[in-house]
Scaffold this motif. Structure first.
Motif, PDB file in Angstrom:
ATOM      1  N   ARG A   1     -11.417   2.841  38.748  1.00 50.37           N
ATOM      2  CA  ARG A   1     -11.352   1.863  37.793  1.00 50.37           C
ATOM      3  C   ARG A   1     -10.070   2.203  36.438  1.00 50.37           C
ATOM      4  O   ARG A   1     -10.051   1.077  35.610  1.00 50.37           O
ATOM      5  CB  ARG A   1     -12.803   1.945  36.817  1.00 50.37           C
ATOM      6  CG  ARG A   1     -13.945   1.338  37.692  1.00 50.37           C
ATOM      7  CD  ARG A   1     -15.218   1.751  37.295  1.00 50.37           C
ATOM      8  NE  ARG A   1     -16.122   1.018  38.076  1.00 50.37           N
ATOM      9  CZ  ARG A   1     -16.484   1.291  39.562  1.00 50.37           C
ATOM     10  NH1 ARG A   1     -15.961   2.224  40.230  1.00 50.37           N
ATOM     11  NH2 ARG A   1     -17.490   0.669  40.219  1.00 50.37           N
TER      12      ARG A   1
ATOM     13  N   LYS B   1     -14.643  -5.692  29.621  1.00 48.97           N
ATOM     14  CA  LYS B   1     -14.292  -7.145  30.187  1.00 48.97           C
ATOM     15  C   LYS B   1     -13.382  -7.829  29.058  1.00 48.97           C
ATOM     16  O   LYS B   1     -12.215  -8.213  29.661  1.00 48.97           O
ATOM     17  CB  LYS B   1     -15.436  -7.598  30.480  1.00 48.97           C
ATOM     18  CG  LYS B   1     -16.102  -7.007  31.932  1.00 48.97           C
ATOM     19  CD  LYS B   1     -17.090  -7.954  32.418  1.00 48.97           C
ATOM     20  CE  LYS B   1     -17.988  -7.419  33.657  1.00 48.97           C
ATOM     21  NZ  LYS B   1     -19.006  -8.426  34.271  1.00 48.97           N
ATOM     22  N   THR B   2     -13.883  -7.639  28.008  1.00 45.27           N
ATOM     23  CA  THR B   2     -12.988  -8.550  26.880  1.00 45.27           C
ATOM     24  C   THR B   2     -11.906  -8.082  26.643  1.00 45.27           C
ATOM     25  O   THR B   2     -10.740  -8.703  26.586  1.00 45.27           O
ATOM     26  CB  THR B   2     -14.199  -8.668  25.498  1.00 45.27           C
ATOM     27  OG1 THR B   2     -15.244  -9.201  25.915  1.00 45.27           O
ATOM     28  CG2 THR B   2     -13.002  -9.490  24.484  1.00 45.27           C
TER      29      THR B   2
END
Length: 338
Positions: free
Chosen positions: A39, A231-232
């Motif tokens: 990630r 995510k933003t």
């Protein structure tokens, strides 16, 4: 009439000696090395001991930058210090650094632009140099994140990201002879959009929280730890970094293909890979250090610059393009000839 330019004449960095690998974090946060690497791209990070402060890291980076520039502290007439993890709420950490460097009475400026702090600092230094008011400016980005992270399973989504470290450059005034070949800062572009301020922030302590800056309830709720809408941040970071990088290169009159090295802020390897993909940049031209240091916020770009020079990837005369994105939201780009 003599024309002047701003040149990066010295580069230095410093990270604390203690290394924490992903396997070390597995024991604290109920995470895994595989999860972190997939990630973020991070393998390890450096964290300070209990007695080391942000200005301590900055001091070593600045001394290394001065040595690289073949200068002494007395040659410096301004310090620009970018950090979101100050030694104390006030005064600014630049003043503590100034005292440790032993150069009283010069100009000191602290800026709080988080991950874009170094590029904001470079832009400010460039303007002061070109105005004629200053000759040699230390621009330093330094962070001690480790003392402010939630190292329990509750904080693993953010806690695995950050490391401690510092990077510094000396920006000097030089006579401009040839705009095409002279080493110089060619341009910088700075942006912000406060509508997204709460997508990546630390809520407490603060004066917008009622009658108290901090309370037991705020501590119990973990409001003093960083919070992020991942995510933003990813969507905006990739879009904005690509946009401003393209704009800086266009204004500089160079194509992306002409850039020798890209120095991106090191927040997440996936972000940097996506930006490179969006712009058609070969990943071989993007110098990443996040795997070694994690996200050191204002320090990532100068730290990476120093590593790239030591590795022989970045050499004198090369064309460099840089972009960063962080809390605020803030973002920035710059083009310079090393």
């Amino acid at each position: 009439m003599t024309k002047f330019r701003s040149e990066i004449t010295g580069v230095g960095s410093y990270v604390p000696p203690k290394v924490f690998t992903n396997f070390d974090l597995e024991k604290m946060m109920e995470t895994t090395d595989e999860w972190i690497q997939q990630r973020t791209g991070i393998v390890q990070r450096h964290w300070v001991d209990e007695n080391t402060s942000t200005s301590d890291l900055a001091l070593q980076a600045c001394l290394n930058a001065l040595k690289n520039a073949n200068m002494e502290t007395k040659d410096i007439d301004m310090i620009i210090f970018a950090t979101l993890s100050p030694d104390h709420d006030f005064p600014g950490t630049g003043c503590f650094l100034q005292a440790k460097l032993g150069i009283p009475e010069i100009t000191v400026l602290d800026i709080r632009q988080q991950c874009t702090g170094f590029l904001y600092g470079i832009s400010i230094a460039d303007k002061f140099i070109l105005s004629g008011s200053h000759k040699n400016i230390l621009v330093v980005g330094a962070e001690v994140h480790s003392k402010g992270l939630d190292k329990t399973p509750n904080g693993r989504n953010v806690g695995v990201l950050f490391g401690d470290g510092a990077g510094a450059v000396v920006v000097s005034r030089r006579e401009l002879v040839n705009e095409k070949t002279d080493s110089r800062i060619i341009n910088t572009h700075l942006y912000a959009d406060g509508n997204f301020a709460k997508e990546l922030w630390i809520p407490a302590p603060g004066n917008a929280l009622g009658s108290e800056r901090i309370s037991h309830q705020m501590l119990e709720e973990g409001m003093h730890y960083p919070q992020m809408n991942g995510k933003t941040v990813f969507v905006h970071a990739t879009k904005r970094m690509a946009e401003c990088l393209r704009h800086s290169c266009s204004e500089a009159g160079v194509t992306l293909d002409e850039v020798d090295v890209f120095l991106f802020h090191q927040a997440n390897m996936r972000i940097n890979s996506k930006v490179a993909e969006m712009l058609g940049i070969p990943e071989s031209k993007v110098f990443n250090t996040i795997q070694h240091y994690g996200n050191t916020t204002a320090a990532t770009i100068p730290l990476g610059m120093d590593d790239a020079m030591k590795a022989g990837v970045l050499k004198k005369g090369m064309l460099v393009a840089s972009a960063a994105f962080g809390a605020g939201f803030t973002w920035a780009s710059a083009v310079w000839r090393q």
